[in-house]
Scaffold this motif. Sequence first.
Motif, short mmCIF file in Angstrom:
data_model
loop_
_atom_site.label_atom_id
_atom_site.label_comp_id
_atom_site.label_asym_id
_atom_site.label_seq_id
_atom_site.Cartn_x
_atom_site.Cartn_y
_atom_site.Cartn_z
N LYS A 3 -26.46 -0.26 -25.57
CA LYS A 3 -25.46 0.32 -24.67
C LYS A 3 -25.53 -0.41 -23.32
O LYS A 3 -26.60 -0.63 -22.77
CB LYS A 3 -25.75 1.80 -24.47
N LYS A 4 -24.35 -0.79 -22.82
CA LYS A 4 -24.31 -1.47 -21.53
C LYS A 4 -24.57 -0.49 -20.40
O LYS A 4 -24.21 0.69 -20.48
CB LYS A 4 -22.95 -2.14 -21.32
N LYS A 5 -25.20 -0.98 -19.33
CA LYS A 5 -25.42 -0.17 -18.14
C LYS A 5 -24.13 -0.12 -17.34
O LYS A 5 -23.55 -1.16 -17.03
CB LYS A 5 -26.55 -0.78 -17.31
N ARG A 6 -23.67 1.09 -17.02
CA ARG A 6 -22.40 1.24 -16.31
C ARG A 6 -22.64 1.31 -14.80
O ARG A 6 -23.37 2.18 -14.33
CB ARG A 6 -21.67 2.49 -16.79
N ILE A 7 -22.02 0.39 -14.07
CA ILE A 7 -22.16 0.33 -12.61
C ILE A 7 -20.82 0.61 -11.96
O ILE A 7 -19.80 0.04 -12.33
CB ILE A 7 -22.67 -1.06 -12.16
N LEU A 8 -20.83 1.51 -10.98
CA LEU A 8 -19.67 1.65 -10.11
C LEU A 8 -19.97 0.93 -8.81
O LEU A 8 -20.94 1.25 -8.13
CB LEU A 8 -19.31 3.11 -9.83
N GLN A 39 -21.89 -9.49 -17.62
CA GLN A 39 -21.01 -8.70 -18.48
C GLN A 39 -21.59 -8.39 -19.87
O GLN A 39 -21.17 -7.43 -20.51
CB GLN A 39 -19.65 -9.39 -18.62
N ASP A 40 -22.58 -9.15 -20.32
CA ASP A 40 -23.16 -8.86 -21.62
C ASP A 40 -24.06 -7.62 -21.60
O ASP A 40 -24.26 -6.98 -22.63
CB ASP A 40 -23.98 -10.05 -22.14
N VAL A 124 -12.37 0.30 -20.02
CA VAL A 124 -13.69 -0.34 -20.05
C VAL A 124 -14.08 -0.76 -21.47
O VAL A 124 -14.62 -1.85 -21.68
CB VAL A 124 -14.76 0.59 -19.43
N SER A 125 -13.78 0.09 -22.44
CA SER A 125 -14.14 -0.24 -23.83
C SER A 125 -13.35 -1.43 -24.35
O SER A 125 -13.75 -2.09 -25.32
CB SER A 125 -13.94 0.97 -24.74
N ASN A 126 -12.22 -1.73 -23.69
CA ASN A 126 -11.42 -2.91 -24.07
C ASN A 126 -11.62 -4.07 -23.10
O ASN A 126 -10.78 -4.96 -22.99
CB ASN A 126 -9.94 -2.52 -24.15
N ASN A 127 -12.74 -4.03 -22.39
CA ASN A 127 -13.17 -5.11 -21.49
C ASN A 127 -12.27 -5.32 -20.28
O ASN A 127 -12.18 -6.43 -19.75
CB ASN A 127 -13.31 -6.43 -22.27
N TYR A 128 -11.62 -4.26 -19.83
CA TYR A 128 -10.88 -4.30 -18.57
C TYR A 128 -11.74 -3.70 -17.47
O TYR A 128 -12.48 -2.74 -17.70
CB TYR A 128 -9.56 -3.51 -18.67
N ILE A 129 -11.66 -4.30 -16.29
CA ILE A 129 -12.39 -3.79 -15.13
C ILE A 129 -11.41 -3.00 -14.28
O ILE A 129 -10.52 -3.58 -13.65
CB ILE A 129 -13.01 -4.95 -14.32
N PRO A 130 -11.54 -1.67 -14.25
CA PRO A 130 -10.64 -0.87 -13.41
C PRO A 130 -10.94 -1.13 -11.93
O PRO A 130 -12.10 -1.12 -11.51
CB PRO A 130 -10.99 0.58 -13.78
N ILE A 131 -9.90 -1.38 -11.16
CA ILE A 131 -10.05 -1.53 -9.71
C ILE A 131 -9.33 -0.34 -9.08
O ILE A 131 -8.11 -0.21 -9.16
CB ILE A 131 -9.49 -2.87 -9.21
N LEU A 158 -17.85 11.54 -11.84
CA LEU A 158 -16.93 11.91 -12.91
C LEU A 158 -17.14 11.04 -14.15
O LEU A 158 -17.09 11.53 -15.29
CB LEU A 158 -15.49 11.77 -12.41
N LEU A 159 -17.44 9.76 -13.93
CA LEU A 159 -17.58 8.82 -15.05
C LEU A 159 -19.02 8.70 -15.54
O LEU A 159 -19.31 7.91 -16.44
CB LEU A 159 -17.06 7.44 -14.63
N ASP A 160 -19.91 9.47 -14.91
CA ASP A 160 -21.31 9.52 -15.34
C ASP A 160 -21.91 8.11 -15.41
O ASP A 160 -22.48 7.70 -16.42
CB ASP A 160 -21.43 10.22 -16.70
N VAL A 161 -21.77 7.35 -14.32
CA VAL A 161 -22.28 5.98 -14.31
C VAL A 161 -23.80 5.96 -14.22
O VAL A 161 -24.42 6.96 -13.85
CB VAL A 161 -21.67 5.16 -13.14
N ASP A 162 -24.39 4.84 -14.56
CA ASP A 162 -25.85 4.70 -14.48
C ASP A 162 -26.30 4.34 -13.08
O ASP A 162 -27.43 4.65 -12.69
CB ASP A 162 -26.32 3.63 -15.47
N LEU A 163 -25.42 3.66 -12.33
CA LEU A 163 -25.79 3.19 -11.00
C LEU A 163 -24.56 3.10 -10.12
O LEU A 163 -23.51 2.62 -10.54
CB LEU A 163 -26.45 1.80 -11.12
N PHE A 164 -24.70 3.57 -8.88
CA PHE A 164 -23.64 3.53 -7.88
C PHE A 164 -24.09 2.57 -6.78
O PHE A 164 -25.09 2.81 -6.12
CB PHE A 164 -23.42 4.95 -7.33
#
Length: 254
Positions: A3-8, A39-40, A124-131, A158-164
């Motif tokens: 699982k990738k680490k999600r960063i905001l 990105q990997d 995100v699951s389709n490899n788009y970076i939301p801005i 809200l998105l339950d990220v791993d790191l802000f």
Amino acid sequence: MAKKKRILLKIGSNTLTKETDNISRGKIEDIANQIAKLQDSHEFIIVSSGAIAVAKQFVKLESKRKELFVKQALASIGQPHLIRIYQEIFRELGLLTSQCLLSYSDFEKQESKTNIVNTINVLVSNNYIPIINENDTVATDEIKFGDNDKLGALTASLLDVDLFIIATNTNGIYTKASMENKAPKTIEEVNDFSVLMNEVVDSKSSHGTGGMQSKVDAISLAKQSNIETWIVNGLEDNFIINAIENKVPFTKIK
């Protein structure tokens, strides 16, 4: 696959302009290069200020109305330019971007919150970076109060990220004593939030509307959702990777 680490990543106007009067394409290239390298193992969501700063490069609006309305009009002009710059630079590295405009009222309704989560997860699951930016044309909180710090924290929760990560123009949060002595010393790790509250010296940024107090308020929101927050100097090149590799001083709030 792991699982990738999600960063905001929250980027303020001062970082995007590198403390000048113009948006720095070089800074956006720096951010894109780092995301491409990571990105990997990481997925990114960006909360970006800068729409008003971009517009000021192109136009000077005259109005007898309140300054707030002028800023909202500038945001309307600048937002498409800001997204275009992101798209052009990120595309060169094979990175896909999308635009999401949110208002604080969206975080008060369950249906809206569910829609935000579902939409961003699909992107995100389709490899788009939301801005993400605040919809400044109809909402005024970011213009008046927070330079998107609060928006970043609410979105991270809200998105339950791993790191802000909050990119700013200092090497994290400095101790009050070191600021008084004019020899800034970074608080490297915070486990007791009340200690941090006592150390904060508030200062407004030159282009943004936030200051260190608004960042502490954002940290408090993220903390309620058990999200780790880093305050990193976004003016430096390679600031995300250097922080991950502990090569630079920054503040880590556990």
